[in-house]
Design an enzyme around this catalytic site. Structure first.
Site, PDB file in Angstrom:
ATOM      1  N   LYS A  57       0.832  -1.213   0.000  1.00  0.00           N
ATOM      2  CA  LYS A  57       0.000   0.000   0.000  1.00  0.00           C
ATOM      3  C   LYS A  57       0.862   1.256   0.000  1.00  0.00           C
ATOM      4  O   LYS A  57       0.639   2.176  -0.776  1.00  0.00           O
ATOM      5  CB  LYS A  57      -0.887   0.059   1.262  1.00  0.00           C
ATOM      6  CG  LYS A  57      -1.857  -1.066   1.428  1.00  0.00           C
ATOM      7  CD  LYS A  57      -2.699  -0.876   2.696  1.00  0.00           C
ATOM      8  CE  LYS A  57      -1.892  -0.924   3.993  1.00  0.00           C
ATOM      9  NZ  LYS A  57      -1.215  -2.182   4.274  1.00  0.00           N
ATOM     10  N   ARG A  89      -9.422   1.445   8.472  1.00  0.00           N
ATOM     11  CA  ARG A  89      -8.957   0.094   8.746  1.00  0.00           C
ATOM     12  C   ARG A  89      -9.995  -0.728   9.490  1.00  0.00           C
ATOM     13  O   ARG A  89      -9.754  -1.894   9.778  1.00  0.00           O
ATOM     14  CB  ARG A  89      -7.731   0.214   9.629  1.00  0.00           C
ATOM     15  CG  ARG A  89      -6.521  -0.467   9.081  1.00  0.00           C
ATOM     16  CD  ARG A  89      -5.480  -0.332  10.169  1.00  0.00           C
ATOM     17  NE  ARG A  89      -4.298  -1.062   9.858  1.00  0.00           N
ATOM     18  CZ  ARG A  89      -3.281  -0.566   9.180  1.00  0.00           C
ATOM     19  NH1 ARG A  89      -3.310   0.641   8.705  1.00  0.00           N
ATOM     20  NH2 ARG A  89      -2.225  -1.310   8.979  1.00  0.00           N
ATOM     21  N   ARG A 115      11.875  -6.243   4.533  1.00  0.00           N
ATOM     22  CA  ARG A 115      11.662  -4.795   4.492  1.00  0.00           C
ATOM     23  C   ARG A 115      12.623  -4.091   5.444  1.00  0.00           C
ATOM     24  O   ARG A 115      12.882  -4.545   6.543  1.00  0.00           O
ATOM     25  CB  ARG A 115      10.225  -4.441   4.894  1.00  0.00           C
ATOM     26  CG  ARG A 115      10.055  -2.928   4.979  1.00  0.00           C
ATOM     27  CD  ARG A 115       8.635  -2.482   4.961  1.00  0.00           C
ATOM     28  NE  ARG A 115       7.888  -2.979   6.098  1.00  0.00           N
ATOM     29  CZ  ARG A 115       6.595  -2.729   6.269  1.00  0.00           C
ATOM     30  NH1 ARG A 115       5.936  -2.028   5.370  1.00  0.00           N
ATOM     31  NH2 ARG A 115       5.969  -3.214   7.310  1.00  0.00           N
ATOM     32  N   ARG A 151      11.520  -2.692  11.025  1.00  0.00           N
ATOM     33  CA  ARG A 151      10.541  -2.046  11.901  1.00  0.00           C
ATOM     34  C   ARG A 151      10.223  -2.955  13.083  1.00  0.00           C
ATOM     35  O   ARG A 151      10.174  -4.167  12.923  1.00  0.00           O
ATOM     36  CB  ARG A 151       9.255  -1.809  11.088  1.00  0.00           C
ATOM     37  CG  ARG A 151       8.925  -0.354  10.897  1.00  0.00           C
ATOM     38  CD  ARG A 151       7.883  -0.172   9.819  1.00  0.00           C
ATOM     39  NE  ARG A 151       6.586  -0.740  10.161  1.00  0.00           N
ATOM     40  CZ  ARG A 151       5.517  -0.647   9.367  1.00  0.00           C
ATOM     41  NH1 ARG A 151       5.605  -0.001   8.205  1.00  0.00           N
ATOM     42  NH2 ARG A 151       4.376  -1.174   9.713  1.00  0.00           N
ATOM     43  N   ARG A 195      -0.485  -9.235  13.052  1.00  0.00           N
ATOM     44  CA  ARG A 195      -1.047  -8.162  12.229  1.00  0.00           C
ATOM     45  C   ARG A 195      -1.926  -8.728  11.115  1.00  0.00           C
ATOM     46  O   ARG A 195      -2.951  -8.152  10.762  1.00  0.00           O
ATOM     47  CB  ARG A 195       0.075  -7.298  11.637  1.00  0.00           C
ATOM     48  CG  ARG A 195       0.670  -6.343  12.665  1.00  0.00           C
ATOM     49  CD  ARG A 195       2.010  -5.805  12.230  1.00  0.00           C
ATOM     50  NE  ARG A 195       1.970  -5.032  11.012  1.00  0.00           N
ATOM     51  CZ  ARG A 195       3.033  -4.797  10.242  1.00  0.00           C
ATOM     52  NH1 ARG A 195       4.214  -5.294  10.578  1.00  0.00           N
ATOM     53  NH2 ARG A 195       2.916  -4.070   9.165  1.00  0.00           N
TER      54      ARG A 195
HETATM   55  P1  AP5 Z   1       4.951  -1.596   1.821  1.00  0.00           P
HETATM   56  O1  AP5 Z   1       4.639  -0.722   0.657  1.00  0.00           O
HETATM   57  O2  AP5 Z   1       5.774  -1.060   2.918  1.00  0.00           O
HETATM   58  O3  AP5 Z   1       3.607  -2.282   2.364  1.00  0.00           O
HETATM   59  P2  AP5 Z   1       2.403  -1.703   3.178  1.00  0.00           P
HETATM   60  O4  AP5 Z   1       1.171  -2.314   2.611  1.00  0.00           O
HETATM   61  O5  AP5 Z   1       2.470  -0.209   3.265  1.00  0.00           O
HETATM   62  O6  AP5 Z   1       2.715  -2.387   4.582  1.00  0.00           O
HETATM   63  P3  AP5 Z   1       2.699  -1.806   6.043  1.00  0.00           P
HETATM   64  O7  AP5 Z   1       3.411  -2.783   6.915  1.00  0.00           O
HETATM   65  O8  AP5 Z   1       3.136  -0.393   6.072  1.00  0.00           O
HETATM   66  O9  AP5 Z   1       1.188  -1.914   6.333  1.00  0.00           O
HETATM   67  P4  AP5 Z   1       0.519  -1.946   7.652  1.00  0.00           P
HETATM   68  O10 AP5 Z   1      -0.845  -1.754   7.145  1.00  0.00           O
HETATM   69  O11 AP5 Z   1       0.703  -3.111   8.517  1.00  0.00           O
HETATM   70  O12 AP5 Z   1       1.271  -0.792   8.479  1.00  0.00           O
HETATM   71  P5  AP5 Z   1       0.911   0.695   8.781  1.00  0.00           P
HETATM   72  O13 AP5 Z   1       2.156   1.468   8.801  1.00  0.00           O
HETATM   73  O14 AP5 Z   1      -0.210   1.153   7.930  1.00  0.00           O
HETATM   74  O15 AP5 Z   1       5.639  -2.916   1.229  1.00  0.00           O
HETATM   75  C1  AP5 Z   1       6.069  -3.964   2.083  1.00  0.00           C
HETATM   76  C2  AP5 Z   1       7.449  -4.478   1.632  1.00  0.00           C
HETATM   77  O16 AP5 Z   1       7.333  -5.118   0.378  1.00  0.00           O
HETATM   78  C3  AP5 Z   1       8.488  -3.377   1.449  1.00  0.00           C
HETATM   79  O17 AP5 Z   1       9.741  -3.858   1.847  1.00  0.00           O
HETATM   80  C4  AP5 Z   1       8.447  -3.101  -0.044  1.00  0.00           C
HETATM   81  O18 AP5 Z   1       9.686  -2.600  -0.488  1.00  0.00           O
HETATM   82  C5  AP5 Z   1       8.122  -4.468  -0.602  1.00  0.00           C
HETATM   83  N1  AP5 Z   1       7.308  -4.410  -1.811  1.00  0.00           N
HETATM   84  C6  AP5 Z   1       6.311  -3.522  -2.077  1.00  0.00           C
HETATM   85  N2  AP5 Z   1       5.744  -3.800  -3.290  1.00  0.00           N
HETATM   86  C7  AP5 Z   1       6.394  -4.902  -3.765  1.00  0.00           C
HETATM   87  C8  AP5 Z   1       6.252  -5.701  -4.946  1.00  0.00           C
HETATM   88  N3  AP5 Z   1       5.338  -5.422  -5.878  1.00  0.00           N
HETATM   89  N4  AP5 Z   1       7.060  -6.769  -5.100  1.00  0.00           N
HETATM   90  C9  AP5 Z   1       7.974  -7.069  -4.148  1.00  0.00           C
HETATM   91  N5  AP5 Z   1       8.173  -6.362  -3.008  1.00  0.00           N
HETATM   92  C10 AP5 Z   1       7.390  -5.286  -2.809  1.00  0.00           C
HETATM   93  O19 AP5 Z   1       0.363   0.555  10.270  1.00  0.00           O
HETATM   94  C11 AP5 Z   1       1.209   0.132  11.332  1.00  0.00           C
HETATM   95  C12 AP5 Z   1       0.403   0.033  12.605  1.00  0.00           C
HETATM   96  O20 AP5 Z   1      -0.140   1.317  12.937  1.00  0.00           O
HETATM   97  C13 AP5 Z   1      -0.809  -0.901  12.567  1.00  0.00           C
HETATM   98  O21 AP5 Z   1      -0.453  -2.226  12.834  1.00  0.00           O
HETATM   99  C14 AP5 Z   1      -1.687  -0.262  13.650  1.00  0.00           C
HETATM  100  O22 AP5 Z   1      -1.258  -0.641  14.928  1.00  0.00           O
HETATM  101  C15 AP5 Z   1      -1.431   1.210  13.489  1.00  0.00           C
HETATM  102  N6  AP5 Z   1      -2.404   1.859  12.591  1.00  0.00           N
HETATM  103  C16 AP5 Z   1      -2.125   2.475  11.415  1.00  0.00           C
HETATM  104  N7  AP5 Z   1      -3.248   2.957  10.851  1.00  0.00           N
HETATM  105  C17 AP5 Z   1      -4.262   2.625  11.688  1.00  0.00           C
HETATM  106  C18 AP5 Z   1      -5.666   2.827  11.657  1.00  0.00           C
HETATM  107  N8  AP5 Z   1      -6.266   3.457  10.615  1.00  0.00           N
HETATM  108  N9  AP5 Z   1      -6.400   2.356  12.680  1.00  0.00           N
HETATM  109  C19 AP5 Z   1      -5.827   1.734  13.716  1.00  0.00           C
HETATM  110  N10 AP5 Z   1      -4.503   1.500  13.812  1.00  0.00           N
HETATM  111  C20 AP5 Z   1      -3.731   1.931  12.809  1.00  0.00           C
HETATM  112 MG    MG Z   2       2.853   1.134   4.843  1.00  0.00          MG
END
Ligand code: AP5
Ligand code: MG
Ligand code: ZN
Length: 214
Positions: free
Chosen positions: A13, A88, A127, A160, A171
């Protein structure tokens, strides 16, 4: 242009949202990045959020919704935005709809970046994120120019805290239970688009652009 990115943790994402934001000149709003910045600066919000994030749990809705709705008031949101990691939960989606409807606005696309759980677990262990600017890399798929060093700001790259394998499993479970229902929510609104997130990064991006420009 108002876009939501849906998908499991690690589906890509953030990677795709950043590219969309650059291409269309709109802000990339990641609630995860906002929380991580607050944790780094040791704010009250950061201290609260960290307790949940480290366990792989969602931060409570009441800490998230106002934060995002306030962010929309920033003048950079005039042309739209790409939301990454928000909403979410169903209550977050409903709160977002309510806030937008008030202004006669609506989300145009909810893009689900689809990746099976097995691939996710492999991706997350590779990552690396910059301690300073949050830029993300993958040691095999998207490596930095210099190992362990951010291309953008020259600070060091780390795994991370919540990318430890056990936390990733938690997660994913939380995703299936609380976030996946949003796929049907947006399908019922007629704005859901699904793209294949297992392809190469640029191929997935082309799929998204084709949807937006169709
Ligand atoms: P990346 O693009 O980093 O993936 P992502 O979907 O953004 O993954 P996140 O871990 O950031 O998502 P998340 O939803 O768990 O975390 P968030 O920060 O939102 O890609 C992943 C990896 O793959 C990278 O290394 C990338 O280089 C690689 N990659 C990408 N595309 C690729 C491809 N096509 N092929 C190969 N490799 C590829 O949230 C973290 C925490 O915050 C949550 O757990 C929660 O506790 C809290 N939080 C955040 N938002 C909320 C909310 N709205 N409500 C409640 N809690 C929340
Ligand atoms: Mg992300
Ligand atoms: Zn950096």
């Amino acid at each position: 242009m108002k876009i939501i990115m849906l998908g499991a943790p690690g589906a890509g994402k953030g990677t795709q949202a950043k590219k969309l934001a650059e291409k269309y000149g709109i802000p990339h709003i990641s609630t995860g990045d906002i929380f991580r910045a607050n944790i780094k600066n040791n704010t009250e919000l950061g201290q609260k959020a960290k307790v949940y994030m480290d366990q792989g749990l969602l931060v409570p809705d009441e800490l998230v919704v106002d934060l995002v709705v306030d962010r929309f008031k920033n003048p950079d949101c005039e042309k739209g935005y790409v939301l990454d990691g928000f909403p979410r939960t169903i209550p977050q989606a409903e709160a977002l709809d309510e806030a937008l409807t008030k202004n006669g606005d609506a989300i145009e696309y909810a893009i689900d970046v689809d990746v099976p759980d097995e691939d996710i677990i492999k991706r997350m262990s590779g990552r690396r994120a910059c301690v300073n600017c949050g830029e993300t890399y993958h040691i095999v798929n998207i490596p930095p120019k210099k190992e362990g060093i951010c291309d953008v700001c020259n600070n060091s790259l780390v795994l991370r805290d919540d990318d430890q394998p056990e936390t990733v499993k938690k997660r994913l479970a939380v995703y299936h239970e609380q976030t996946q229902p949003l796929i049907d929510y947006y399908r019922n609104k007629g704005i859901l688009k699904t793209v294949d997130g297992t392809k190469k990064m640029d191929e997935t991006f082309d799929e998204i652009v084709a949807i937006i420009e169709a």
